[in-house]
Design a protein around this motif. Structure first.
Motif, short mmCIF file in Angstrom:
data_model
loop_
_atom_site.label_atom_id
_atom_site.label_comp_id
_atom_site.label_asym_id
_atom_site.label_seq_id
_atom_site.Cartn_x
_atom_site.Cartn_y
_atom_site.Cartn_z
N ARG A 122 59.24 -18.72 20.68
CA ARG A 122 58.81 -18.65 19.29
C ARG A 122 57.62 -19.58 19.01
NH1 ARG A 122 63.45 -19.65 16.90
NH2 ARG A 122 63.02 -21.86 16.56
N GLY A 123 57.66 -20.79 19.59
CA GLY A 123 56.58 -21.73 19.35
C GLY A 123 55.25 -21.20 19.84
N MET A 177 59.86 -11.92 14.91
CA MET A 177 59.72 -11.02 16.07
C MET A 177 59.99 -11.73 17.39
SD MET A 177 58.94 -7.86 15.22
CE MET A 177 58.02 -7.09 16.56
N ALA A 178 59.67 -13.00 17.48
CA ALA A 178 59.69 -13.70 18.77
C ALA A 178 61.10 -14.14 19.15
CB ALA A 178 58.78 -14.92 18.70
N PRO A 179 61.45 -14.04 20.44
CA PRO A 179 62.67 -14.68 20.93
C PRO A 179 62.54 -16.19 20.75
CG PRO A 179 61.77 -13.16 22.58
CD PRO A 179 60.73 -13.33 21.51
N ILE A 203 65.78 -23.39 19.25
CA ILE A 203 66.95 -23.08 18.42
C ILE A 203 66.70 -21.80 17.64
CG2 ILE A 203 68.42 -23.90 16.54
CD1 ILE A 203 67.66 -26.75 17.36
N PRO A 204 67.55 -20.77 17.81
CA PRO A 204 67.35 -19.52 17.06
C PRO A 204 67.35 -19.75 15.56
CG PRO A 204 68.91 -19.20 18.83
CD PRO A 204 68.66 -20.67 18.76
N ILE A 205 66.57 -18.93 14.86
CA ILE A 205 66.45 -19.10 13.41
C ILE A 205 67.80 -18.97 12.72
CG2 ILE A 205 65.47 -18.06 11.33
CD1 ILE A 205 63.01 -17.33 12.90
N GLU A 206 68.66 -18.07 13.23
CA GLU A 206 69.96 -17.84 12.59
C GLU A 206 70.87 -19.07 12.66
OE1 GLU A 206 68.68 -15.75 14.98
OE2 GLU A 206 67.79 -14.50 13.42
N ASP A 207 70.60 -19.97 13.62
CA ASP A 207 71.44 -21.16 13.79
C ASP A 207 70.77 -22.43 13.31
OD1 ASP A 207 73.39 -19.58 15.09
OD2 ASP A 207 72.33 -19.75 16.99
N VAL A 235 54.01 -26.59 23.30
CA VAL A 235 54.96 -26.68 22.18
C VAL A 235 56.39 -26.36 22.59
CG1 VAL A 235 54.53 -24.30 21.41
CG2 VAL A 235 55.38 -26.00 19.79
N ASP A 236 56.60 -25.35 23.44
CA ASP A 236 57.96 -25.00 23.85
C ASP A 236 58.37 -25.75 25.12
OD1 ASP A 236 58.69 -23.18 21.81
OD2 ASP A 236 57.38 -21.67 22.70
#
Length: 514
Positions: free
Chosen positions: A168-169, A162-164, A481-485, A343-344
């Motif tokens: 995300r962290g 769900m998170a951008p 880093i986005p999950i997709e990458d 964290v972020d």
């Protein structure tokens, strides 16, 4: 509430998106699922230090811990039956994650998995609160374990999906914050209910687990499903509509197309469990096993679910031990807020390093303090006030170090590094390994304390040293880093790149480091 900006990918893509109210509310509600885990961690150690509970269910332990002159202080609670009460939950969580929760989460959605987890936990709490014998206690614990297996499988994935990526962290840390709040609430409940005349307060402590379970059940009914899960279930129109809502922008085509492409690739994988053994998934498999192993071998659960027993063993009275457990629980919550901020901002590895060093120092100092007071004979029944304050202080500093490093990061890193085609299976491995070693520590701790005495803390400190070396050489930075990458992280890592197939996109990520 919304935050501006776009979501930058590691290979140069930019996904438009804001931190929308819908995302924040959904993540906070979902993260409440962690409270069932935290409540159990906190409540079990508290009730096993209550005389009325021990006298009814574990009379041999009750008699031994009352026999101050004949029993080594380190060994007063050493009982495999007593530890089975605590640890049986984690065996059940292991099996539910491996054989049921993974399939439900992947095929039927993250929401349903959370709903099932809450319902099972609620049933277990009810049975434990009404228990008349050890058999009822164990049955209740097993149902609680099934519930935790489903919850820990679904909630971290839900939060990460769900998170951008920019947030995300912090949003994923809401899960760890919920765990720490559950521990604190359980410690407070134990303290209050232990004062009830008649010795039945333990029933309220165990039965009180119904409350966080109801939070999880009700929350799962109203949460939106993640776009990733909707796409997996073939609901692409609904998934795109949901993605538009949670990103708060008018155009999400690029991110949506990447999600669909990832889903299509995952559908070609007929056996995700078998796929985990492929060479190109070696980095993810190693992390799925070693990170939860290291998280448990820090010794944190010695503090969290045996805190009252531990404090009582080293000379605190019953009431003082419960008070000390409340203090450590409060520190745990405050330190998790620090982690959400950091964290972020500073990244995952920086927190691993700092928290690890902090834990090592504190464990060694606690070992020295306990060893100087009790030696190896354990023949001192009461700590001096100065020693008691010092031990609680350093245990609190240790808990803070864990709470902004291996505690939340042990769940966050795992939830963001797995590609969609193996995500549910890999997360199941993570939860199962975590539960297995939680079971091992829970089952063996009192026996290890009896035999290793103050050296037990040195034992855990040694493994924290090993963990820091592991993080330095084998764990890549995944901040932003986005999950997709995420596959590109492994492609550019000095060690892991040799395992990743050449068909992964050749462009190296800009924001990762070996």
């Amino acid at each position: 509430m919304a935050g501006g900006g776009a979501v930058s990918s590691s290979n140069g893509k930019v996904y438009p998106g804001k931190l929308t109210t819908r995302v924040v509310v959904a993540c906070i509600v979902a993260a409440m699922g962690g409270m069932i885990f935290g409540y159990d961690l906190g409540v079990s150690g508290g009730v096993t230090s209550m005389d009325s509970f021990l006298e009814q269910f574990f009379p041999s332990v009750y008699q031994k811990q009352k026999a101050d002159d004949s029993t080594n202080q380190y060994c007063k609670f050493d009982s495999q039956i007593l530890t089975t009460f605590t640890s049986s939950l984690y065996v059940a969580a292991l099996f539910s994650s491996l054989f049921a929760a993974s399939w439900v989460t992947r095929r039927l959605g993250r929401k349903l998995s959370m709903l099932v987890g809450g319902a099972l936990f609620c049933a277990g709490a009810l049975i434990n609160g009404l228990a008349q014998n050890i058999a009822m206690l164990i049955v209740g614990r097993i149902l609680l374990g099934f519930g935790i297996g489903f919850g820990n499988q679904a909630v971290p994935l839900y939060l990460s999906e769900m998170a951008p990526s920019k947030y995300r962290g912090a949003l994923n840390f809401c899960f760890q914050l919920s765990i720490t709040l559950g521990i604190l609430i359980a410690n407070l409940v134990n303290y209050w209910f232990a004062q009830i005349e008649g010795g039945w307060g333990w029933r309220l402590s165990l039965g009180g687990a119904i409350v966080p379970a109801l939070f999880m059940i009700v929350g799962s009914l109203f949460l939106p499903e993640t776009p990733n899960s909707l796409i997996e279930m073939g609901k692409q129109d609904q998934a795109k509509a949901e993605l538009l809502k949670i990103r708060g922008v008018d155009n999400v085509d690029e991110e949506f197309e990447d999600l669909v492409a990832a889903s299509e690739a995952s559908k070609k994988v007929e056996h995700p469990w078998r796929n985990l053994l492929q060479r190109k998934y070696r980095p993810q498999l190693v992390m799925a096993i070693l990170i939860p192993f290291f998280q448990q071998i820090t010794g944190i659960n010695v503090i969290m679910f045996y805190a009252p027993v531990l404090f009582r063993t080293i000379g605190f009275g019953s009431s003082a031990s419960l008070t000390s457990a409340v203090i450590t629980g409060l520190v745990n919550v405050i330190a998790t807020f620090v982690a959400i901020y950091a964290v972020d901002k500073f990244g995952r590895k920086a927190l691993f390093y700092e928290g690890g060093i902090q834990m090592i120092i504190c464990q060694i100092i606690v070992a020295i303090l306990i060893g100087k007071e009790f030696g190896t004979s354990g023949d001192s029944d009461n700590l001096s006030k100065g020693y008691a304050i010092a031990i609680v202080a350093f245990i609190c500093i240790y808990v803070a170090g864990f709470a902004w490093s291996w505690g939340p990061l042990g769940w966050l890193v795992q939830s963001e590094i797995f590609p969609l085609e193996i995500r549910s299976a890999a997360q199941s491995i993570t939860v199962s390994v975590n539960m297995f070693f939680t079971f091992v520590i829970a089952q063996l701790f009192l026996m290890m304390l009896c035999r290793m005495k103050f050296g037990l803390f040195v034992f855990f400190a040694f493994f924290v040293v090993v963990m820091i070396v592991f993080v330095h050489y084998l764990l890549p930075e995944t901040k932003g880093i986005p999950i997709e990458d995420m596959a590109m992280v492994w492609k550019s890592h000095a060690f892991w790149k040799r395992f990743v197939d050449d068909d992964v996109d050749n462009e190296k990520p800009k924001k990762c480091s070996p």
